[in-house]
Scaffold this motif. Structure first.
Motif, PDB file in Angstrom:
ATOM      1  N   HIS A  76       0.845  -1.277   0.054  1.00 15.43           N
ATOM      2  CA  HIS A  76       0.030  -0.137  -0.034  1.00 15.43           C
ATOM      3  C   HIS A  76       0.784   1.286  -0.131  1.00 15.43           C
ATOM      4  O   HIS A  76       1.470   1.496   0.961  1.00 15.43           O
ATOM      5  CB  HIS A  76      -0.769   0.029   1.427  1.00 15.43           C
ATOM      6  N   HIS A  78       1.347   5.449  -2.063  1.00 17.32           N
ATOM      7  CA  HIS A  78       1.067   6.604  -3.095  1.00 17.32           C
ATOM      8  C   HIS A  78       2.049   7.186  -3.685  1.00 17.32           C
ATOM      9  O   HIS A  78       2.694   8.225  -3.204  1.00 17.32           O
ATOM     10  CB  HIS A  78       0.140   7.412  -2.531  1.00 17.32           C
ATOM     11  N   HIS A 231      -9.110   2.539   1.482  1.00 15.28           N
ATOM     12  CA  HIS A 231      -8.744   2.661   2.652  1.00 15.28           C
ATOM     13  C   HIS A 231      -9.863   2.286   4.034  1.00 15.28           C
ATOM     14  O   HIS A 231     -11.039   2.622   3.404  1.00 15.28           O
ATOM     15  CB  HIS A 231      -8.178   4.119   3.330  1.00 15.28           C
ATOM     16  N   HIS A 270      -4.934   0.038   6.295  1.00 17.31           N
ATOM     17  CA  HIS A 270      -4.943   0.485   8.072  1.00 17.31           C
ATOM     18  C   HIS A 270      -5.866  -0.178   8.601  1.00 17.31           C
ATOM     19  O   HIS A 270      -5.237  -1.227   9.652  1.00 17.31           O
ATOM     20  CB  HIS A 270      -5.300   2.039   7.908  1.00 17.31           C
ATOM     21  N   ASP A 321       2.809   2.878   2.882  1.00 14.57           N
ATOM     22  CA  ASP A 321       1.969   4.096   2.709  1.00 14.57           C
ATOM     23  C   ASP A 321       2.569   5.496   2.426  1.00 14.57           C
ATOM     24  O   ASP A 321       1.920   6.387   2.967  1.00 14.57           O
ATOM     25  CB  ASP A 321       0.950   4.320   3.949  1.00 14.57           C
TER      26      ASP A 321
HETATM   27 ZN   LIG Z   1      -2.915   5.260   1.867  1.00 16.09          ZN
END
Ligand SMILES: [Zn+2]
Length: 431
Positions: A76, A78, A231, A270, A321
């Motif tokens: 995970h 970005h 998420h 998460h 993340d």
């Molecule tokens: Zn994220």
């Protein structure tokens, strides 16, 4: 019959079981003096150096005390936030508005997206991450930039266009229809092309209308072999917001479930504050949860109880993340997972940390038969860790009594300097 092209010598680490569920001695294969045979992009043999044949013509690469293992799998992240990692202050929703959205808007420029994608993969590989599941931005060209870069490096990589049709700036909003159309076109363009895979990607319930969630649920039903990533339950304010936006939903997970966005190939980032119902439903379906510990401390979210969730039978992977997470390093991420679990009185063994960063994440991405372990038949995405990469680590690992005492200082204090070599698809990667 594949031909051996390379023999790598060093210490070798493989998993034959899940160290959360299996006694350590049954879960791990370790060779102090090991060898790995590679050919046709695959691992052809792993074992004690004396037991591995060395056919004529195979190139031998001796890594000495280097630890040869599977490359890390970051489940995970970005990539568009690469440039804003470690931005000071704020909690989730302010953080999105202050840092994330302005930067993601910049990726409307395809040249900038290509530059960031290149920079992301340079950094990820230098940290030993060989497979990533990333969010792109709402711009289809940001997905193209990521996959084009991954393809040129021969990487196994996954991503999807982030979809948002409300509660985001005007220049970062799509619609239910365009999210469906663009995602479908990208999926048809990239999914299963060489080593690439598409993930249908609503950012999270607060930024999608029910119509958009339904449209993406319909797309997933048409392409059930794709992953779906989003998420869930990261912060209390976020959960309260979801409750206000979806007054009829039983809970946060229900906002996805009611729109066709729950399944075994769902990957939820998460998942810190899950209700009993959410936990049992996720387990029943076999969906994946991704622990993002550096992000959870950095944005002040809370503590994901890794050991308890694993004992409860959840599928759990590990991730940086970035840029909500504060490090591209899966070593640093393991250290953060260890520290957070300590706060819950559930210390994780180094084998469990290594498993989460490789096998666990690969399992969540449904890639366990391809990457995330050093085993015969797996794709040859390997890393070699230097377990004495800094003076502080070296002086501690020197007195180690076993492999785990030797590995743990690198988990706790290591960074990209510990990456001695990376192999992608059976070839050495340029770092
Ligand atoms: Zn994220």
């Amino acid at each position: 019959m594949s031909t051996t092209t390379h023999i790598l010598l060093g210490q070798t680490l493989s998993f034959v079981g899940d160290p959360f569920l299996t006694p350590l001695e049954d879960a791990v294969r370790f060779e102090r003096s090991g060898a790995v045979a590679l050919g046709d992009g695959k691992v052809l043999a792993v074992g004690a150096a004396d037991d591995i044949a060395r056919p004529e013509g195979a190139k031998i690469v001796d890594y000495g005390d280097g630890l040869i293992m599977a490359g890390f799998v970051d489940a995970h992240l970005h990539y568009p936030q690469t440039g804003i990692i470690a931005s000071w202050g704020k909690r989730l929703i302010d953080w999105l508005n202050s840092y994330t959205f302005p930067e993601e808007a910049r990726l409307a420029d395809p040249d900038y997206a290509r530059e960031i994608a290149k920079r992301y993969f340079d950094i990820a590989l230098s940290n030993g991450t060989t497979t990533s599941l990333s969010y792109a931005t709402i711009h289809p060209s940001s997905v193209d930039a990521y996959f084009t870069e991954a393809q040129s490096r021969g990487l196994r990589a996954l991503a999807g266009k982030t979809c948002m049709d409300r509660n985001a700036p005007d220049n970062l909003r799509d619609t239910a229809q365009s999210a469906y159309d663009d995602s479908k076109a990208l999926l048809e363009k990239w999914h299963n092309v060489e080593r690439l895979g598409y993930a249908i990607t609503p950012r999270f319930s607060p930024t999608s209308t029910p119509e958009q969630l339904s449209a993406l649920g319909a797309l997933w039903a048409e392409h059930p072999d794709c992953l779906m990533q989003t998420h869930i339950s990261e912060q209390h304010e976020e959960i309260a917001w979801v409750h206000d936006l979806f007054p009829d939903a039983r809970d946060y997970l229900d906002t996805y479930e009611a729109h066709g966005l729950l399944g075994a190939r769902a990957v939820y980032g998460h998942a810190i504050y899950l209700t009993e119902r959410e936990q049992s439903r996720l387990k029943e379906v076999g969906a994946g949860l991704v622990h993002c510990p550096t992000s959870n401390t950095f944005i002040g979210s809370g503590i994901f109880e890794t050991a308890r969730m694993k004992a409860d039978g959840q599928r759990v992977g590990l991730a940086t993340d970035t840029g909500g997470g504060s490090s591209f390093s899966m070593l640093r991420t393991m250290a953060a997972a260890y520290e957070l679990s300590q706060l819950k009185g559930q210390p994780l063994h180094p084998a469990q940390l290594m498993w989460l960063a490789t096998c666990g994440s690969a399992d969540v991405l449904h890639l366990s038969d391809k990457v995330g372990n050093l085993a015969v038949g797996m794709e040859a995405d390997l890393i070699v860790l230097d377990l004495a990469s800094t003076p502080a680590i070296e002086q501690r690992s020197r007195r180690a009594g076993d492999i785990w005492e030797a590995v743990f200082p690198t988990i706790m204090m290591g960074d990209d300097r510990a990456t001695k070599a990376v192999w992608v698809g059976g070839k050495p990667a340029r770092l």
